[in-house]
Structure formats: structure tokens, C-alpha cells
Design a protein around this motif. Structure first.
Motif, PDB file in Angstrom:
ATOM      1  N   THR A   1      36.753  42.061  16.458  1.00 47.46           N
ATOM      2  CA  THR A   1      37.852  41.575  15.615  1.00 47.46           C
ATOM      3  C   THR A   1      37.964  40.065  15.513  1.00 47.46           C
ATOM      4  O   THR A   1      38.756  39.573  14.708  1.00 47.46           O
ATOM      5  CB  THR A   1      39.208  42.111  16.132  1.00 47.46           C
ATOM      6  OG1 THR A   1      39.343  41.720  17.499  1.00 47.46           O
ATOM      7  CG2 THR A   1      39.273  43.623  16.007  1.00 47.46           C
ATOM      8  N   CYS A   2      37.258  39.318  16.329  1.00 48.84           N
ATOM      9  CA  CYS A   2      37.371  37.856  16.247  1.00 48.84           C
ATOM     10  C   CYS A   2      36.087  37.213  16.773  1.00 48.84           C
ATOM     11  O   CYS A   2      35.194  37.898  17.268  1.00 48.84           O
ATOM     12  CB  CYS A   2      38.598  37.341  17.015  1.00 48.84           C
ATOM     13  SG  CYS A   2      38.436  37.429  18.807  1.00 48.84           S
TER      14      CYS A   2
ATOM     15  N   HIS B   1      35.609  35.536  19.356  1.00 42.72           N
ATOM     16  CA  HIS B   1      35.427  35.778  20.794  1.00 42.72           C
ATOM     17  C   HIS B   1      34.638  37.064  21.030  1.00 42.72           C
ATOM     18  O   HIS B   1      33.753  37.110  21.885  1.00 42.72           O
ATOM     19  CB  HIS B   1      36.788  35.839  21.490  1.00 42.72           C
ATOM     20  CG  HIS B   1      36.707  36.282  22.915  1.00 42.72           C
ATOM     21  ND1 HIS B   1      37.015  37.562  23.320  1.00 42.72           N
ATOM     22  CD2 HIS B   1      36.314  35.628  24.030  1.00 42.72           C
ATOM     23  CE1 HIS B   1      36.821  37.657  24.628  1.00 42.72           C
ATOM     24  NE2 HIS B   1      36.399  36.502  25.080  1.00 42.72           N
ATOM     25  N   CYS B   2      34.966  38.083  20.269  1.00 41.75           N
ATOM     26  CA  CYS B   2      34.229  39.353  20.387  1.00 41.75           C
ATOM     27  C   CYS B   2      32.762  39.129  20.055  1.00 41.75           C
ATOM     28  O   CYS B   2      31.873  39.627  20.761  1.00 41.75           O
ATOM     29  CB  CYS B   2      34.788  40.390  19.418  1.00 41.75           C
ATOM     30  SG  CYS B   2      36.528  40.779  19.625  1.00 41.75           S
TER      31      CYS B   2
ATOM     32  N   TYR C   1      33.120  47.226  23.744  1.00 45.60           N
ATOM     33  CA  TYR C   1      32.880  47.261  22.306  1.00 45.60           C
ATOM     34  C   TYR C   1      31.956  48.424  21.952  1.00 45.60           C
ATOM     35  O   TYR C   1      30.819  48.218  21.503  1.00 45.60           O
ATOM     36  CB  TYR C   1      32.255  45.937  21.840  1.00 45.60           C
ATOM     37  CG  TYR C   1      33.162  44.756  22.053  1.00 45.60           C
ATOM     38  CD1 TYR C   1      34.271  44.553  21.251  1.00 45.60           C
ATOM     39  CD2 TYR C   1      32.907  43.858  23.084  1.00 45.60           C
ATOM     40  CE1 TYR C   1      35.115  43.483  21.455  1.00 45.60           C
ATOM     41  CE2 TYR C   1      33.751  42.778  23.306  1.00 45.60           C
ATOM     42  CZ  TYR C   1      34.849  42.599  22.490  1.00 45.60           C
ATOM     43  OH  TYR C   1      35.681  41.532  22.695  1.00 45.60           O
TER      44      TYR C   1
HETATM   45 CU   LIG Z   1      37.808  39.226  19.557  1.00 51.65          CU
END
Ligand SMILES: [Cu+2]
Length: 68
Positions: A12-13, A15-16, A64
Motif C-alpha cells: 500500500t505504500c 515502505h511496503c 505481504y
Molecule cells: Cu506500506
């Protein structure tokens, strides 16, 4: 060389993206990882001893999981 595009809905971002790219790249045999945030996909290339199952297990382990 094996290549597969994994669908990873939990991405989702940025960072992921960074986490996925870093952790998967550390797997022995993985040659390339390119995560696409907009598409929620990651293209991963590997040779032995990595396998699709090893990659799937690591994605699950780091939070994930990929869709089958
Ligand atoms: Cu993220």
C-alpha cells in the motif's frame, strides 16, 4: 532463470515496496525484484536454490502474502 509476477494486495505504500524488495532480494538465488506499487505487483526473477514456493513463503513471512 524463472520469472513470475506476484499479485500482492497488501502493498500500500513505498515502505511496503522497500520491505518487499529488500527482503526478497536477500533470498539466495533471487536475481531481481521489482515491486510496482500502483499495480500491487512484484516481478521476481530467480535461479536455484530459490523456488516459487520459497518466494511465496517469504512474502507470507514478511506480511505481504501473494495471491495464488
Ligand atoms: Cu506500506
Amino acid at each position: 532463470m524463472q520469472e513470475r509476477t506476484y499479485s500482492i494486495p497488501g502493498m500500500t505504500c513505498q515502505h511496503c515496496v522497500n520491505t518487499i524488495e529488500r527482503e526478497i532480494a536477500e533470498l539466495e538465488g533471487v536475481k531481481a525484484v521489482k515491486a510496482d506499487l500502483e499495480g500491487k505487483k512484484a516481478v521476481i526473477q530467480w535461479d536455484s536454490p530459490a523456488t516459487n514456493e520459497v518466494v511465496m513463503d517469504m512474502l507470507r513471512e514478511i506480511g505481504y502474502p501473494a495471491e495464488d
